[in-house]
Design a protein around this motif. Sequence first.
Motif, mmCIF file in Angstrom:
data_model
loop_
_atom_site.group_PDB
_atom_site.id
_atom_site.type_symbol
_atom_site.label_atom_id
_atom_site.label_comp_id
_atom_site.label_asym_id
_atom_site.label_seq_id
_atom_site.Cartn_x
_atom_site.Cartn_y
_atom_site.Cartn_z
ATOM 1 N N ILE A 106 -18.550 63.726 -35.255
ATOM 2 C CA ILE A 106 -18.559 62.337 -35.737
ATOM 3 C C ILE A 106 -19.973 61.766 -35.580
ATOM 4 O O ILE A 106 -20.783 62.273 -34.796
ATOM 5 N N ASN A 107 -20.246 60.713 -36.350
ATOM 6 C CA ASN A 107 -21.567 60.075 -36.360
ATOM 7 C C ASN A 107 -21.397 58.560 -36.361
ATOM 8 O O ASN A 107 -20.422 58.040 -36.906
ATOM 9 N N ILE A 108 -22.347 57.874 -35.752
ATOM 10 C CA ILE A 108 -22.365 56.410 -35.767
ATOM 11 C C ILE A 108 -23.503 55.972 -36.679
ATOM 12 O O ILE A 108 -24.622 56.480 -36.555
ATOM 13 N N HIS A 109 -23.182 55.097 -37.643
ATOM 14 C CA HIS A 109 -24.206 54.659 -38.600
ATOM 15 C C HIS A 109 -24.271 53.128 -38.603
ATOM 16 O O HIS A 109 -23.203 52.480 -38.631
ATOM 17 N N PRO A 110 -25.481 52.565 -38.603
ATOM 18 C CA PRO A 110 -25.623 51.113 -38.451
ATOM 19 C C PRO A 110 -25.471 50.319 -39.751
ATOM 20 O O PRO A 110 -26.266 49.414 -40.040
ATOM 21 N N ALA A 111 -24.447 50.667 -40.560
ATOM 22 C CA ALA A 111 -24.178 49.890 -41.785
ATOM 23 C C ALA A 111 -22.741 50.182 -42.207
ATOM 24 O O ALA A 111 -22.066 51.009 -41.618
ATOM 25 N N LEU A 112 -22.290 49.469 -43.258
ATOM 26 C CA LEU A 112 -20.902 49.635 -43.721
ATOM 27 C C LEU A 112 -20.883 50.698 -44.820
ATOM 28 O O LEU A 112 -20.949 50.400 -46.012
ATOM 29 N N LEU A 113 -20.810 51.970 -44.426
ATOM 30 C CA LEU A 113 -20.748 53.061 -45.404
ATOM 31 C C LEU A 113 -19.531 52.823 -46.316
ATOM 32 O O LEU A 113 -18.543 52.201 -45.889
ATOM 33 N N PRO A 114 -19.546 53.258 -47.609
ATOM 34 C CA PRO A 114 -20.583 54.148 -48.155
ATOM 35 C C PRO A 114 -21.876 53.446 -48.562
ATOM 36 O O PRO A 114 -22.832 54.103 -48.970
ATOM 37 N N GLU A 115 -21.967 52.125 -48.391
ATOM 38 C CA GLU A 115 -23.246 51.469 -48.717
ATOM 39 C C GLU A 115 -24.289 51.761 -47.646
ATOM 40 O O GLU A 115 -23.934 51.994 -46.476
ATOM 41 N N PHE A 116 -25.548 51.725 -48.068
ATOM 42 C CA PHE A 116 -26.678 51.813 -47.123
ATOM 43 C C PHE A 116 -26.596 53.053 -46.223
ATOM 44 O O PHE A 116 -26.814 52.989 -45.002
ATOM 45 N N GLY A 117 -26.298 54.169 -46.838
ATOM 46 C CA GLY A 117 -26.271 55.444 -46.099
ATOM 47 C C GLY A 117 -27.019 56.497 -46.889
ATOM 48 O O GLY A 117 -27.552 56.227 -47.951
ATOM 49 N N GLY A 118 -27.082 57.689 -46.339
ATOM 50 C CA GLY A 118 -27.732 58.797 -47.042
ATOM 51 C C GLY A 118 -29.151 59.049 -46.522
ATOM 52 O O GLY A 118 -29.631 58.339 -45.633
ATOM 53 N N ILE A 137 -22.577 40.299 -45.353
ATOM 54 C CA ILE A 137 -22.007 40.972 -44.175
ATOM 55 C C ILE A 137 -22.674 42.326 -43.979
ATOM 56 O O ILE A 137 -23.183 42.923 -44.931
ATOM 57 N N SER A 138 -22.709 42.747 -42.738
ATOM 58 C CA SER A 138 -23.123 44.112 -42.426
ATOM 59 C C SER A 138 -22.202 44.599 -41.302
ATOM 60 O O SER A 138 -21.113 44.049 -41.116
ATOM 61 N N GLY A 139 -22.631 45.626 -40.578
ATOM 62 C CA GLY A 139 -21.780 46.138 -39.504
ATOM 63 C C GLY A 139 -22.131 47.576 -39.207
ATOM 64 O O GLY A 139 -23.253 48.024 -39.486
ATOM 65 N N ALA A 140 -21.162 48.322 -38.676
ATOM 66 C CA ALA A 140 -21.407 49.724 -38.303
ATOM 67 C C ALA A 140 -20.184 50.565 -38.659
ATOM 68 O O ALA A 140 -19.082 50.028 -38.847
ATOM 69 N N THR A 141 -20.424 51.859 -38.751
ATOM 70 C CA THR A 141 -19.374 52.805 -39.179
ATOM 71 C C THR A 141 -19.383 54.045 -38.290
ATOM 72 O O THR A 141 -20.456 54.596 -38.018
ATOM 73 N N VAL A 142 -18.205 54.484 -37.865
ATOM 74 C CA VAL A 142 -18.064 55.813 -37.266
ATOM 75 C C VAL A 142 -17.349 56.664 -38.315
ATOM 76 O O VAL A 142 -16.335 56.234 -38.881
ATOM 77 N N HIS A 143 -17.932 57.843 -38.602
ATOM 78 C CA HIS A 143 -17.338 58.678 -39.662
ATOM 79 C C HIS A 143 -17.420 60.150 -39.272
ATOM 80 O O HIS A 143 -18.237 60.541 -38.407
ATOM 81 N N TYR A 144 -16.588 60.972 -39.903
ATOM 82 C CA TYR A 144 -16.679 62.421 -39.704
ATOM 83 C C TYR A 144 -17.906 62.935 -40.452
ATOM 84 O O TYR A 144 -18.283 62.379 -41.488
ATOM 85 N N VAL A 145 -18.515 63.962 -39.902
ATOM 86 C CA VAL A 145 -19.720 64.545 -40.501
ATOM 87 C C VAL A 145 -19.334 65.738 -41.367
ATOM 88 O O VAL A 145 -18.539 66.582 -40.952
#
Length: 200
Positions: A106-118, A137-145
Motif C-alpha cells: 500500500i502507498n500513501i499519497h498526498p492528494a485525492l487520487l485519481p487526480e494529482f497522481g502519477g 478540496i484536497s486530501g490524502a489517499t491510501v491505495h494498493y500499489v
Amino acid sequence: MLNIAVFASGRGSNFRALFDSLQRESAEARIVLLISNNSNAGAMEFARSVGICSLHLSQKIFSSAAEFTAAVSNALRENNIDLIVLAGYMKMIDPEIVAAYRGRIINIHPALLPEFGGPGMYGYRVHEAVLRERKKISGATVHYVDEEFDHGNIILQERIPVLENDTPELLAERVLEVEHRILPMAVKQIADAHLHHNQG
Ligand code: GRF
C-alpha cells in the motif's frame, strides 16, 4: 501478527505516525523492517532509534537492477513480510515484487487520487497543482500499489477544504495531518482482516 516492511526515502513522518499508532493500540501488526534508498533519510534514523532493522538498499549500490531487486526480495522473505507500506518512497517498486506481493503493498499519497497522481506528482508539486487548478478540496489517499504510479485500488481517502490564502506549504501541512490519520487506519483494517482470515 502482521509483519510490516516500510519503504521510505525521506524524513519518515508517516513511518513514525504508523509506528506510534501500532504501539498505542498494540495492534496485531508490527513494523519489523525499514528499507530506504537514502542512507541519510530521517526514516533510517528513526528506525535505529526504536530498534527496527533498517536497510539502505538502492539501485545505485548494485551493479544491476536484477541484483537490487533480489536484495529487496531476500530482505522481505527473510523477515516474513506480510505487508509492504510505502511511506514517502520515491522509487517504483519492481514489477517482480509487485507481482509477488500483489494486494499486499500500500502507498500513501498526498492528494485525492485519481487526480494529482502519477509520475512526478510528489511533494509540493502535488499541492502546487491543486492550487493552480483552484480546487476547493484536497486530501490524502491510501491505495494498493500495482505496476503504475499511484494507480491501484483506493483503500481510504479523507478530504479537507483548500483555504483562500493557502500556499503549497500550508496545504501540505494540513494534508500531512490527514496522512498521519488514514495510513494507520488502513493498516489496522488490513491487520484485522489478516487476523480474522488466519483465525479461519
Ligand atoms: C508525504 O507527503 C507522502 O504523502 C508523500 O511523501 C511525503 C512523505 O513524508 N508520499 P514523510 O517522509 O512520511 O514525512
